[in-house]
Motif scaffolding. Structure first.
Motif, mmCIF file in Angstrom:
data_model
loop_
_atom_site.group_PDB
_atom_site.id
_atom_site.type_symbol
_atom_site.label_atom_id
_atom_site.label_comp_id
_atom_site.label_asym_id
_atom_site.label_seq_id
_atom_site.Cartn_x
_atom_site.Cartn_y
_atom_site.Cartn_z
ATOM 1 N N SER A 143 0.855 -1.178 0.000
ATOM 2 C CA SER A 143 0.000 0.000 0.000
ATOM 3 C C SER A 143 0.893 1.230 0.000
ATOM 4 O O SER A 143 1.877 1.288 0.748
ATOM 5 C CB SER A 143 -0.902 0.016 1.240
ATOM 6 N N SER A 168 1.598 13.174 4.743
ATOM 7 C CA SER A 168 1.523 11.721 4.921
ATOM 8 C C SER A 168 2.737 11.019 4.355
ATOM 9 O O SER A 168 3.027 9.882 4.721
ATOM 10 C CB SER A 168 0.263 11.180 4.239
ATOM 11 N N GLY A 220 -1.936 4.912 1.378
ATOM 12 C CA GLY A 220 -3.318 4.483 1.481
ATOM 13 C C GLY A 220 -3.911 3.908 0.216
ATOM 14 O O GLY A 220 -5.092 3.533 0.194
ATOM 15 N N THR A 221 -3.138 3.812 -0.852
ATOM 16 C CA THR A 221 -3.610 3.267 -2.121
ATOM 17 C C THR A 221 -3.034 1.877 -2.326
ATOM 18 O O THR A 221 -1.811 1.700 -2.279
ATOM 19 C CB THR A 221 -3.177 4.168 -3.299
#
Length: 376
Positions: free
Chosen positions: A74, A258, A77-78
Motif C-alpha cells: 500500500s 503523509s 493508502g492506495t
C-alpha cells in the motif's frame, strides 16, 4: 516538430527498460528526446543518480525458504500490486497522441497508482475515466485561485492523494532545451492551465519556450505557510515531492504530510544536488516512521526498486521509462514497461530471500552513503 511512433516496430517485446529507451530514442524527434532525457546544467546530478544506485550493493539473505514473493503493498493508502507509482510528468501527448490517458490505463491495468500532473496534456477528468487509481500533482502557481480550483477538480475526479512538488521555484536551466530552442507543438498544451501571454508554444530564437511559460505561471515565493494553507484546504493525503534535506522532511511531517518523496527531480533542477539514493537513508532516519518515504530519480529496473526499499523507502516513483514505453507503443508500450518491472522485482525479491515487500525493507546494504540503523 512531428512525433514518430506506432505500436509496431522491432521493440514490441523488449526484455529490459534500457531496450525500451533505445527503441523510443530511435522514434522520437531529437528535441523531444532531449526534453525527456536531459537534465540541468552540466547534468552532473543526472549522471550521479544512476551511479549512486549502482553503488548500492545488496546483501541477500540465504536459506530463507521463500518459494514465491508477494510484490503487493500500500502506498499512501492506495493499494498497489508493486511498491511503485507512476511519477508526475507533463506533456505526455508529446510522445503519443493518447498521452496520459494511455499511460494511466496501463498503470490501472498493472494495479499501480498514476500521478496526474499540473502540466498534463490530458485533463484529470479524462484520465479518471480509465479507472486507474489516481494521485494529483500540484506545482505552486502564482494564481492561488487556480491552485484551489485544481485541488477541487482532483478531489471531484476521485484522486486519492495530492502530490505537491516543492523543488521548482523556477525551472532549472536545461541546456539541451536551451540549445534546441524547445517549444511545444500547437497540438500539445498543459490543459489545466491557460497559455496566457507567455506561451510554451511561442517560437524562440534563444532559450526554452517551456521554461518561459513555467516562469510566468509558477510562484518562486512558495513557502511553508503555503504548504500549511494547502494542508488545511484538503482532506486528501499530502505527499511532498522534492525533499533531500532531513530537516525539510521533518518539517513536512510536522505540517501534516503523509509522505515525502526523496527526489532531485531526476537531475533536472539544481545541478550538483545530492543523488536521491545518497539522501534517502538520512531522510528515512529523520522521519523515523512518522510518514512514508518514497523515492525517485534514476529507477530503471526491478533491482533498483529493491535497492530503494533496502535503503528504507516505502516505494518508488517511476518516471522516464513510462514515457519511453508510451513512445514505443502507447498504452501497450507503457504496460510492457510495468510488466518488465514486475518480473524483475519479483525475481529480485526471491534472489534476495525476501517473501514480500516488508522483508525487502529489512535487507542490509553495503554502500558509500551512511548505513541505515541495524544494517552492518
Amino acid at each position: 516538430m512531428g512525433v514518430r511512433n506506432s505500436a509496431g516496430g522491432g521493440a514490441e517485446d523488449p526484455e529490459d527498460l534500457a531496450e525500451v529507451e533505445r527503441a523510443a530514442a530511435a522514434r522520437l524527434p531529437g528535441d523531444v528526446r532531449d526534453f525527456i532525457a536531459g537534465g540541468s546544467g552540466d547534468e552532473v546530478t543526472l549522471a550521479a543518480n544512476r551511479a549512486a544506485l549502482d553503488d548500492v550493493a545488496l546483501l541477500p539473505r540465504v536459506l530463507a525458504g521463500v518459494q514465491a514473493a508477494d510484490t503487493s503493498t500500500s502506498l499512501v493508502g492506495t493499494a498497489a500490486t508493486l511498491p511503485v507509482a507512476v511519477a508526475p510528468m507533463g506533456y505526455q501527448c508529446l510522445v503519443h497522441p493518447d498521452g496520459e490517458v494511455a499511460a494511466a490505463a496501463a498503470a490501472g491495468a498493472a494495479g499501480v497508482p498514476f500521478t496526474v500532473g499540473t502540466l498534463s496534456s490530458r485533463s484529470v477528468e479524462e484520465i479518471a475515466e480509465t479507472g486507474a487509481s489516481l494521485w494529483f500533482q500540484l506545482y505552486w502557481l502564482r494564481d492561488r485561485g487556480l491552485v484551489a480550483e485544481l485541488v477541487a477538480r482532483a478531489e471531484a475526479a476521485g484522486c486519492r492523494a495530492l502530490v505537491i512538488t516543492v523543488d521548482v521555484p523556477v525551472m532549472g536551466r536545461r541546456l539541451r532545451d536551451v540549445r534546441n530552442g524547445f517549444t511545444l507543438p500547437r497540438t500539445v498544451r498543459a490543459v489545466h492551465l491557460a497559455d496566457g501571454p507567455s506561451s510554451a508554444h511561442e517560437p524562440r530564437q534563444v532559450g526554452s519556450g517551456v521554461a518561459q511559460h513555467t516562469s510566468a505561471v509558477f510562484d518562486p515565493a512558495f513557502g511553508w505557510r503555503d504548504l500549511e494553507w494547502l494542508r488545511a484546504r484538503t482532506r486528501l493525503p499530502l505527499v511532498v515531492k522534492g525533499v533531500l534535506d532531513p530537516r525539510d522532511a521533518t518539517r513536512c511531517v510536522e505540517l501534516g504530510a503523509s509522505a515525502v518523496v526523496v527526489s532531485n527531480h531526476g537531475g533536472r533542477q539544481l545541478d550538483g544536488a545530492a543523488p536521491s539514493a545518497v539522501a534517502l537513508p538520512r531522510v528515512v532516519d529523520a522521519v523515523a516512521g512518522a510518514a512514508e518515504v518514497l523515492f525517485d530519480s534514476g529507477v530503471r529496473s526491478g533491482v533498483d526498486v529493491l535497492r530503494a526499499l533496502a535503503l528504507g523507502a516505502t516505494g518508488v516513483l517511476l518516471g522516464r521509462p513510462i514515457l519511453w514505453g508510451l513512445a514505443v507503443g502507447g498504452e501497450r508500450g507503457a504496460a510492457r514497461v510495468l510488466e518488465l518491472l514486475r518480473t524483475e522485482f519479483a525475481q529480485a525479491l526471491l534472489l534476495a530471500g525476501c517473501a514480500d515487500v516488508d522483508a525487502a525493507r529489512g535487507l542490509a546494504t553495503a554502500q558509500a552513503a551512511p548505513t541505515r540503523r541495524g544494517a552492518p
